[in-house]
Design an enzyme around this catalytic site. Structure first.
Site, PDB file in Angstrom:
ATOM      1  N   LYS A  60       0.823  -1.347  -0.349  1.00 35.39           N
ATOM      2  CA  LYS A  60       0.433   0.105  -0.073  1.00 35.39           C
ATOM      3  C   LYS A  60       0.823   1.285   0.138  1.00 35.39           C
ATOM      4  CE  LYS A  60      -4.281   1.172   2.618  1.00 35.39           C
ATOM      5  NZ  LYS A  60      -4.638   1.392   3.653  1.00 35.39           N
TER       6      LYS A  60
HETATM    7  O1  G3P Z   1      -8.624   2.565   4.467  1.00 37.03           O
HETATM    8  C1  G3P Z   1      -8.345   3.502   5.134  1.00 37.03           C
HETATM    9  C2  G3P Z   1      -9.742   3.949   6.355  1.00 37.03           C
HETATM   10  O2  G3P Z   1      -9.138   2.980   7.188  1.00 37.03           O
HETATM   11  C3  G3P Z   1      -9.535   4.961   6.762  1.00 37.03           C
HETATM   12  O3  G3P Z   1     -10.033   5.397   7.555  1.00 37.03           O
HETATM   13  O4  G3P Z   1     -11.907   5.940   9.523  1.00 37.03           O
HETATM   14  O5  G3P Z   1      -9.540   6.710   9.576  1.00 37.03           O
HETATM   15  O6  G3P Z   1     -11.004   7.782   7.781  1.00 37.03           O
HETATM   16  P1  G3P Z   1     -10.914   6.060   8.396  1.00 37.03           P
END
Ligand code: G3P
Length: 217
Positions: free
Chosen positions: A87
Protein backbone atom coordinates in the site's frame (compact mmCIF):
# COMPACT_ATOMS: atom_id res chain seq x y z
CA UNK A 1 -18.52 -6.45 -4.77
CA UNK A 2 -15.73 -7.81 -2.61
CA UNK A 3 -15.66 -7.21 1.13
CA UNK A 4 -12.43 -6.37 2.87
CA UNK A 5 -12.22 -5.59 6.58
CA UNK A 6 -10.43 -2.34 7.42
CA UNK A 7 -8.63 -3.17 10.65
CA UNK A 8 -5.47 -4.64 12.14
CA UNK A 9 -7.43 -6.14 15.04
CA UNK A 10 -6.97 -9.92 14.93
CA UNK A 11 -10.19 -10.75 16.80
CA UNK A 12 -12.24 -8.68 14.37
CA UNK A 13 -10.47 -10.23 11.37
CA UNK A 14 -11.15 -13.74 12.77
CA UNK A 15 -14.79 -12.82 13.42
CA UNK A 16 -15.33 -11.57 9.84
CA UNK A 17 -13.46 -14.58 8.43
CA UNK A 18 -15.68 -16.95 10.45
CA UNK A 19 -18.76 -15.47 8.72
CA UNK A 20 -17.38 -16.79 5.41
CA UNK A 21 -17.84 -13.48 3.61
CA UNK A 22 -14.38 -11.98 3.88
CA UNK A 23 -12.34 -11.34 0.72
CA UNK A 24 -9.38 -9.53 2.26
CA UNK A 25 -7.96 -7.05 4.76
CA UNK A 26 -6.68 -3.49 4.58
CA UNK A 27 -4.49 -1.90 7.23
CA UNK A 28 -2.75 1.44 7.59
CA UNK A 29 -0.22 2.82 10.09
CA UNK A 30 -2.99 4.31 12.26
CA UNK A 31 -4.86 0.99 12.46
CA UNK A 32 -1.61 -0.88 13.26
CA UNK A 33 -0.62 1.63 15.97
CA UNK A 34 -4.10 1.27 17.52
CA UNK A 35 -3.31 -2.42 18.20
CA UNK A 36 -0.23 -1.45 20.22
CA UNK A 37 2.18 -3.10 17.78
CA UNK A 38 5.72 -1.81 18.30
CA UNK A 39 8.94 -2.47 16.42
CA UNK A 40 9.90 -3.93 13.05
CA UNK A 41 9.68 -7.61 14.03
CA UNK A 42 6.28 -7.23 15.69
CA UNK A 43 4.93 -5.47 12.59
CA UNK A 44 6.20 -8.23 10.31
CA UNK A 45 4.77 -10.95 12.60
CA UNK A 46 1.41 -9.17 12.68
CA UNK A 47 1.14 -9.17 8.89
CA UNK A 48 2.10 -12.85 8.79
CA UNK A 49 -0.62 -13.65 11.33
CA UNK A 50 -3.23 -11.72 9.33
CA UNK A 51 -2.23 -13.65 6.19
CA UNK A 52 -2.65 -16.93 8.09
CA UNK A 53 -6.22 -16.00 9.11
CA UNK A 54 -7.61 -14.86 5.74
CA UNK A 55 -7.42 -16.27 2.22
CA UNK A 56 -7.49 -13.01 0.23
CA UNK A 57 -5.39 -9.90 -0.28
CA UNK A 58 -3.86 -8.12 2.72
CA UNK A 59 -2.84 -4.48 2.21
CA UNK A 60 0.30 -3.54 4.17
CA UNK A 61 1.22 0.13 4.03
CA UNK A 62 4.79 1.42 3.78
CA UNK A 63 5.87 3.96 6.41
CA UNK A 64 8.45 5.67 4.16
CA UNK A 65 7.44 8.65 2.04
CA UNK A 66 10.48 8.72 -0.29
CA UNK A 67 10.86 6.44 -3.33
CA UNK A 68 13.89 4.47 -2.13
CA UNK A 69 12.38 3.93 1.31
CA UNK A 70 9.06 2.78 -0.17
CA UNK A 71 10.82 0.30 -2.47
CA UNK A 72 12.90 -1.15 0.39
CA UNK A 73 9.93 -1.54 2.71
CA UNK A 74 7.56 -2.70 -0.05
CA UNK A 75 9.94 -5.41 -1.20
CA UNK A 76 10.27 -6.76 2.33
CA UNK A 77 6.49 -6.72 2.81
CA UNK A 78 5.77 -8.36 -0.57
CA UNK A 79 8.24 -11.15 0.22
CA UNK A 80 6.27 -12.11 3.36
CA UNK A 81 3.37 -13.75 1.55
CA UNK A 82 1.76 -13.78 -1.90
CA UNK A 83 -1.37 -12.31 -0.27
CA UNK A 84 0.44 -9.07 0.58
CA UNK A 85 -0.53 -5.97 -1.40
CA UNK A 86 1.95 -3.10 -1.01
CA UNK A 87 0.00 0.00 0.00
CA UNK A 88 1.52 3.26 -1.21
CA UNK A 89 0.43 6.89 -0.84
CA UNK A 90 -0.81 8.82 -3.88
CA UNK A 91 2.20 11.14 -4.11
CA UNK A 92 4.74 11.57 -6.92
CA UNK A 93 7.14 9.09 -5.28
CA UNK A 94 4.21 6.83 -4.42
CA UNK A 95 3.10 6.70 -8.07
CA UNK A 96 6.69 5.93 -9.13
CA UNK A 97 6.72 3.11 -6.58
CA UNK A 98 3.36 1.78 -7.88
CA UNK A 99 4.91 1.66 -11.36
CA UNK A 100 8.03 -0.09 -10.00
CA UNK A 101 6.05 -2.79 -8.20
CA UNK A 102 3.44 -3.31 -10.91
CA UNK A 103 6.26 -3.84 -13.45
CA UNK A 104 7.55 -6.60 -11.16
CA UNK A 105 4.10 -8.21 -10.85
CA UNK A 106 3.72 -7.17 -7.20
CA UNK A 107 0.20 -6.10 -6.18
CA UNK A 108 -0.27 -2.49 -5.05
CA UNK A 109 -2.95 -0.39 -3.40
CA UNK A 110 -2.64 3.34 -4.05
CA UNK A 111 -4.10 5.05 -0.98
CA UNK A 112 -5.18 8.51 0.18
CA UNK A 113 -7.02 9.20 -3.07
CA UNK A 114 -9.41 12.15 -3.03
CA UNK A 115 -9.77 13.09 -6.72
CA UNK A 116 -10.41 11.33 -10.02
CA UNK A 117 -7.09 12.76 -11.27
CA UNK A 118 -5.18 10.97 -8.51
CA UNK A 119 -7.04 7.76 -9.36
CA UNK A 120 -6.10 8.18 -13.03
CA UNK A 121 -2.38 8.42 -12.20
CA UNK A 122 -2.60 5.33 -9.98
CA UNK A 123 -4.34 3.39 -12.78
CA UNK A 124 -1.83 4.52 -15.41
CA UNK A 125 1.01 3.38 -13.12
CA UNK A 126 -0.64 -0.05 -12.98
CA UNK A 127 -2.06 -0.11 -9.44
CA UNK A 128 -4.02 -3.23 -8.56
CA UNK A 129 -6.31 -1.16 -6.33
CA UNK A 130 -7.01 2.53 -5.90
CA UNK A 131 -8.46 3.66 -2.57
CA UNK A 132 -10.77 6.69 -2.57
CA UNK A 133 -11.51 7.75 1.03
CA UNK A 134 -15.29 8.09 1.25
CA UNK A 135 -15.78 9.12 4.89
CA UNK A 136 -12.98 11.68 4.92
CA UNK A 137 -14.54 13.47 1.94
CA UNK A 138 -17.94 13.38 3.62
CA UNK A 139 -16.24 14.88 6.71
CA UNK A 140 -15.41 18.04 4.75
CA UNK A 141 -18.88 18.34 3.21
CA UNK A 142 -17.77 16.81 -0.09
CA UNK A 143 -19.36 13.62 -1.49
CA UNK A 144 -17.19 10.52 -1.13
CA UNK A 145 -19.61 8.19 -2.92
CA UNK A 146 -19.77 10.56 -5.92
CA UNK A 147 -16.00 10.21 -6.20
CA UNK A 148 -16.24 6.39 -6.13
CA UNK A 149 -18.90 6.48 -8.88
CA UNK A 150 -16.83 8.94 -10.97
CA UNK A 151 -13.70 6.75 -10.77
CA UNK A 152 -15.71 3.61 -11.63
CA UNK A 153 -17.19 5.36 -14.68
CA UNK A 154 -13.82 6.64 -15.92
CA UNK A 155 -12.05 3.30 -15.42
CA UNK A 156 -14.84 1.51 -17.31
CA UNK A 157 -14.81 4.05 -20.14
CA UNK A 158 -11.06 3.75 -20.68
CA UNK A 159 -10.71 0.07 -19.79
CA UNK A 160 -8.36 0.40 -16.79
CA UNK A 161 -7.96 -2.88 -14.91
CA UNK A 162 -7.32 -1.13 -11.57
CA UNK A 163 -9.99 -2.06 -9.02
CA UNK A 164 -11.83 0.67 -7.16
CA UNK A 165 -11.50 -0.08 -3.45
CA UNK A 166 -13.80 2.22 -1.49
CA UNK A 167 -12.06 3.04 1.81
CA UNK A 168 -12.84 5.15 4.87
CA UNK A 169 -16.24 3.45 5.01
CA UNK A 170 -17.85 4.57 8.24
CA UNK A 171 -21.28 2.91 8.35
CA UNK A 172 -23.59 0.35 6.79
CA UNK A 173 -25.32 2.75 4.40
CA UNK A 174 -21.94 3.58 2.85
CA UNK A 175 -21.67 -0.10 1.86
CA UNK A 176 -25.04 -0.01 0.08
CA UNK A 177 -24.02 3.22 -1.65
CA UNK A 178 -20.77 1.54 -2.79
CA UNK A 179 -22.84 -1.26 -4.38
CA UNK A 180 -24.88 1.33 -6.28
CA UNK A 181 -21.74 3.22 -7.32
CA UNK A 182 -20.18 0.05 -8.78
CA UNK A 183 -17.17 -0.20 -6.45
CA UNK A 184 -15.14 -3.38 -6.96
CA UNK A 185 -14.31 -3.61 -3.24
CA UNK A 186 -15.49 -1.93 -0.04
CA UNK A 187 -13.17 -2.10 2.94
CA UNK A 188 -15.24 -1.70 6.06
CA UNK A 189 -15.18 -1.77 9.84
CA UNK A 190 -16.70 -4.99 11.27
CA UNK A 191 -19.60 -3.03 12.76
CA UNK A 192 -20.62 -1.68 9.34
CA UNK A 193 -20.55 -5.20 7.85
CA UNK A 194 -22.60 -6.63 10.73
CA UNK A 195 -25.06 -3.76 10.31
CA UNK A 196 -26.13 -5.31 7.00
CA UNK A 197 -27.83 -8.05 9.02
CA UNK A 198 -30.04 -5.73 11.02
CA UNK A 199 -33.75 -5.67 10.39
CA UNK A 200 -36.48 -5.54 13.05
CA UNK A 201 -38.77 -7.76 10.94
CA UNK A 202 -36.05 -10.44 10.86
CA UNK A 203 -35.81 -10.30 14.67
CA UNK A 204 -39.60 -10.27 15.07
CA UNK A 205 -40.15 -13.08 12.55
CA UNK A 206 -37.47 -15.24 14.16
CA UNK A 207 -38.97 -14.72 17.62
CA UNK A 208 -42.33 -15.96 16.30
CA UNK A 209 -40.75 -18.98 14.59
CA UNK A 210 -38.83 -19.88 17.77
CA UNK A 211 -42.01 -19.57 19.89
CA UNK A 212 -44.03 -21.70 17.43
CA UNK A 213 -41.28 -24.33 17.15
CA UNK A 214 -41.46 -24.75 20.93
CA UNK A 215 -45.13 -25.78 20.61
CA UNK A 216 -44.09 -28.77 18.53
CA UNK A 217 -41.34 -30.09 20.79
O1 G3P B 1 -8.77 2.47 4.61
C1 G3P B 1 -8.60 3.78 5.07
C2 G3P B 1 -9.37 3.99 6.31
O2 G3P B 1 -8.87 3.21 7.32
C3 G3P B 1 -9.50 5.38 6.75
O3 G3P B 1 -10.65 5.40 7.51
O4 G3P B 1 -12.22 6.27 9.13
O5 G3P B 1 -9.78 6.84 9.31
O6 G3P B 1 -11.17 7.83 7.50
P1 G3P B 1 -10.97 6.66 8.42
Amino acid sequence: MKFFIDTANLDQIREAQSMGILDGVTTNPSLMAKEGIKGHDAIIEHYKTICSIVDGDVSAEVFATDFDGMIKEGEELAALDSQIVVKLPCTKDGIKAVKYFSAKGIKTNCTLVFTVGQALLAAKAGATYVSPFVGRLDDIASDGIDLVAHIVEVFERYGYATQVLAASIRHTQHIIQCLDAGADVATCPLKAIEGLLNHPLTDKGLATFVADSQKMI
